[in-house]
Design an enzyme around this catalytic site. Structure first.
Site, PDB file in Angstrom:
ATOM      1  N   SER A   1     -35.464  64.427 -56.920  1.00  0.00           N
ATOM      2  CA  SER A   1     -35.141  63.203 -56.192  1.00  0.00           C
ATOM      3  C   SER A   1     -36.355  62.700 -55.425  1.00  0.00           C
ATOM      4  CB  SER A   1     -33.993  63.470 -55.216  1.00  0.00           C
ATOM      5  OG  SER A   1     -32.815  63.818 -55.914  1.00  0.00           O
TER       6      SER A   1
ATOM      7  N   ASN B   1     -33.085  64.347 -67.150  1.00  0.00           N
ATOM      8  CA  ASN B   1     -32.394  63.850 -65.963  1.00  0.00           C
ATOM      9  C   ASN B   1     -33.426  63.372 -64.953  1.00  0.00           C
ATOM     10  OD1 ASN B   1     -29.536  63.897 -64.499  1.00  0.00           O
ATOM     11  ND2 ASN B   1     -31.085  64.448 -62.991  1.00  0.00           N
TER      12      ASN B   1
ATOM     13  N   ARG C   1     -33.135  44.744 -67.188  1.00  0.00           N
ATOM     14  CA  ARG C   1     -34.010  43.605 -67.435  1.00  0.00           C
ATOM     15  C   ARG C   1     -34.518  43.653 -68.884  1.00  0.00           C
ATOM     16  NH1 ARG C   1     -38.182  44.114 -62.675  1.00  0.00           N
ATOM     17  NH2 ARG C   1     -39.212  42.451 -63.874  1.00  0.00           N
TER      18      ARG C   1
ATOM     19  N   ARG D   1     -46.611  67.167 -52.791  1.00  0.00           N
ATOM     20  CA  ARG D   1     -46.157  66.769 -51.468  1.00  0.00           C
ATOM     21  C   ARG D   1     -46.831  67.669 -50.435  1.00  0.00           C
ATOM     22  NH1 ARG D   1     -40.170  69.188 -52.757  1.00  0.00           N
ATOM     23  NH2 ARG D   1     -40.632  71.380 -52.330  1.00  0.00           N
TER      24      ARG D   1
ATOM     25  N   ALA E   1     -38.730  67.666 -55.737  1.00  0.00           N
ATOM     26  CA  ALA E   1     -38.252  66.541 -54.937  1.00  0.00           C
ATOM     27  C   ALA E   1     -39.340  66.069 -53.985  1.00  0.00           C
ATOM     28  CB  ALA E   1     -37.009  66.946 -54.158  1.00  0.00           C
TER      29      ALA E   1
ATOM     30  N   GLY F   1     -26.166  -1.616 -79.442  1.00  0.00           N
ATOM     31  CA  GLY F   1     -24.833  -1.345 -79.939  1.00  0.00           C
ATOM     32  C   GLY F   1     -24.774  -0.279 -81.011  1.00  0.00           C
TER      33      GLY F   1
ATOM     34  N   HIS G   1     -28.774  57.209 -60.350  1.00  0.00           N
ATOM     35  CA  HIS G   1     -28.574  56.327 -59.211  1.00  0.00           C
ATOM     36  C   HIS G   1     -29.860  56.038 -58.446  1.00  0.00           C
ATOM     37  CE1 HIS G   1     -26.547  60.400 -58.242  1.00  0.00           C
ATOM     38  NE2 HIS G   1     -27.852  60.558 -58.148  1.00  0.00           N
TER      39      HIS G   1
END
Length: 465
Positions: free
Chosen positions: A396, A368, A324, A431, A414, A65, A354
């Site tokens: 890119s 950039n 994050r 590349r 790129a 109680g 992006h």
């Protein structure tokens, strides 16, 4: 609650039920604060050790109680029963109770010279609650009558008992020794103390809560949800009164630990959690969830999830970005659409517009980062760091294989996979050379739509097929 989690550990608005009660009690600056624990006390005690290291616990091995619980609490700090001063008893499942209401209770108790002061509330529907019966001449409380025992006249009373009390410490300790268990539950009822003190000639008074909703206890998920809405509205109303624009309070949710500066704007469907801070002139939302994140003055965060991050002054994030832990954006920096960052410092004026992942990286000022770039920070065992200098232009579809450094003012072509350091002011091209194999489609895919289109494009104008 029908839950593996003890009731008082369920959360609303970023704090457990018992955490809200402790926060309200702490506004009284109590000399000692005791939490009586019983059911699943190991979990509750562990939680208390995190949220309030100054609170001590007293164990109620058998739940006999409310009076028994208070007696256990008092004996844990004053076994002799000689405690001077005011003892305030609150319930651990009343998260809407405010420090201001408890201060009113303590002030009324002291000013009226009561042996016990009951926190009461005027409610629209008192069905099921204990009614407060007062002396018409003095206003003193003469009885608390349970609904089932009340007369028709008493049931018409709208003032109810909250279960929160202020006691004279010495009188409480003595009265608790006299509480009997000859009731239907075989328990020690705290409310019996009121009758004992009154019969001994002491005054029993009452203090009415500022808002009857403050005394609401939580016993199921429906009540938890209702309390969450009430508390959320309370927090948003205060923010708006302090100069924050909340476009749609019905779809905006905040924790009690969230802070704002004036002229901040929160757009619909936004959730702000933990130690999040929104500075002056910042705009957050819509459809945004921030946890332990600081958004500095004039910044814009749109359709974004951010955790333990910092968005610098006039910076922009989103739409559809994920910051994050450890993400830090400088002044006027930009993290754009479908960009994810982690443990990354992005300098003043730098843009990651992006379709990129930036993890374990430091990027200087006014650089950039080209679309579809990936900072390759994990070798399958360890994380490694990438450093990009200031005033760089990276192409890119770049892969930066850490650990690697790109010097100030450097460019990368790129489609490059950067595995070696790039000196300042250099152009890095990593590349393969392009090779065109003419006639391949006609030989390997004869009759296909591509072959027919290629054939048609090589005909002389006006010639027939």
């Amino acid at each position: 609650m029908k839950s593996a989690t003890p009731k008082v550990l369920h959360e609303l608005c970023g704090r457990s039920l018992v955490g809200h009660v402790l926060a309200a009690a702490r506004e009284l600056s109590p000399e000692r604060l005791v939490v009586v624990v019983g059911h699943e006390r190991e979990k509750v005690t562990a939680h208390l050790s995190v949220i309030d290291t100054g609170a001590r616990t007293a164990v109620q091995d058998e739940q006999n109680g409310t009076g028994h619980a208070v007696r256990i609490g008092l004996e844990s700090i004053d076994p002799a029963g000689s405690l001077d001063g005011t003892v305030i008893v609150v319930c651990g499942d009343t998260p809407l109770l405010t420090g201001g209401t408890l201060q009113d209770l303590a002030a009324t108790h002291g000013a009226d010279g009561n042996a016990v002061t009951v926190l009461t509330a005027e409610v629209p529907d008192a069905t099921g609650y204990g009614r407060i019966v007062r002396d018409a001449a003095t206003g003193a409380v003469t009885a608390i009558v349970e609904h089932k025992d009340a007369t028709e006249a008493q049931r018409a009373i709208g003032e109810i008992n909250s279960g929160v009390f202020a006691f004279d410490g010495r009188l409480l300790a003595d009265a608790l020794k006299k509480v009997r268990t000859d009731n239907s539950q075989g328990e020690e009822y705290l409310t019996d103390v009121l009758g004992i003190l009154r019969e001994a000639g002491h005054r029993v008074g009452a203090s009415v809560a500022r808002d009857h909703r403050e005394i609401a206890g939580i016993n199921n998920r429906v009540q938890l949800s209702e309390a969450r809405r009430i508390l959320n509205d309370r927090l948003l109303n205060q923010a708006m009164l302090d100069g924050v624009t909340i476009i749609d309070p019905a779809s905006t949710f905040v924790d009690v630990t969230v802070t704002f500066e004036r002229d901040a704007t929160v757009l619909p469907a936004t959730q702000l959690h933990g130690a999040t801070h929104i500075a002056e002139g910042a705009v957050v939302g819509p459809n945004t969830r921030l946890t332990d994140t600081t958004v500095h003055a004039g910044a814009r965060v749109d359709n974004t999830v951010a955790v333990s991050s910092e968005v610098g002054p006039q910076a922009s994030v989103g739409p559809f970005a994920y910051l994050r832990p450890g993400s830090r954006l400088g002044v006027k920096a930009k993290v754009g659409t479908y960009v994810e960052t982690k443990n990354a410092t992005i300098g003043d004026g730098t843009k990651v517009p992006h379709l990129s992942y930036v993890g374990d990286a430091t990027i200087g000022d006014f650089t950039n980062i080209g679309a579809a770039s990936v900072f390759v920070n994990y070798d399958g065992q360890d994380k490694h760091h990438t450093t990009i200098g200031s005033h760089c232009r990276t192409g890119s579809d770049n892969m930066f294989v850490a650990p690697v450094t790109v010097g100030d003012g450097a460019y990368t072509a790129a489609g490059s996979v950067i595995t070696k350091d790039v000196p300042a002011g250099s152009l890095a091209v990593a590349r393969g050379q392009q090779r065109n194999i003419e006639g391949w489609v006609a030989r390997k895919r004869p009759g296909s739509a591509a072959a027919k289109a290629a054939e048609a494009s090589t005909r002389e104008p006006g010639s027939e097929g």
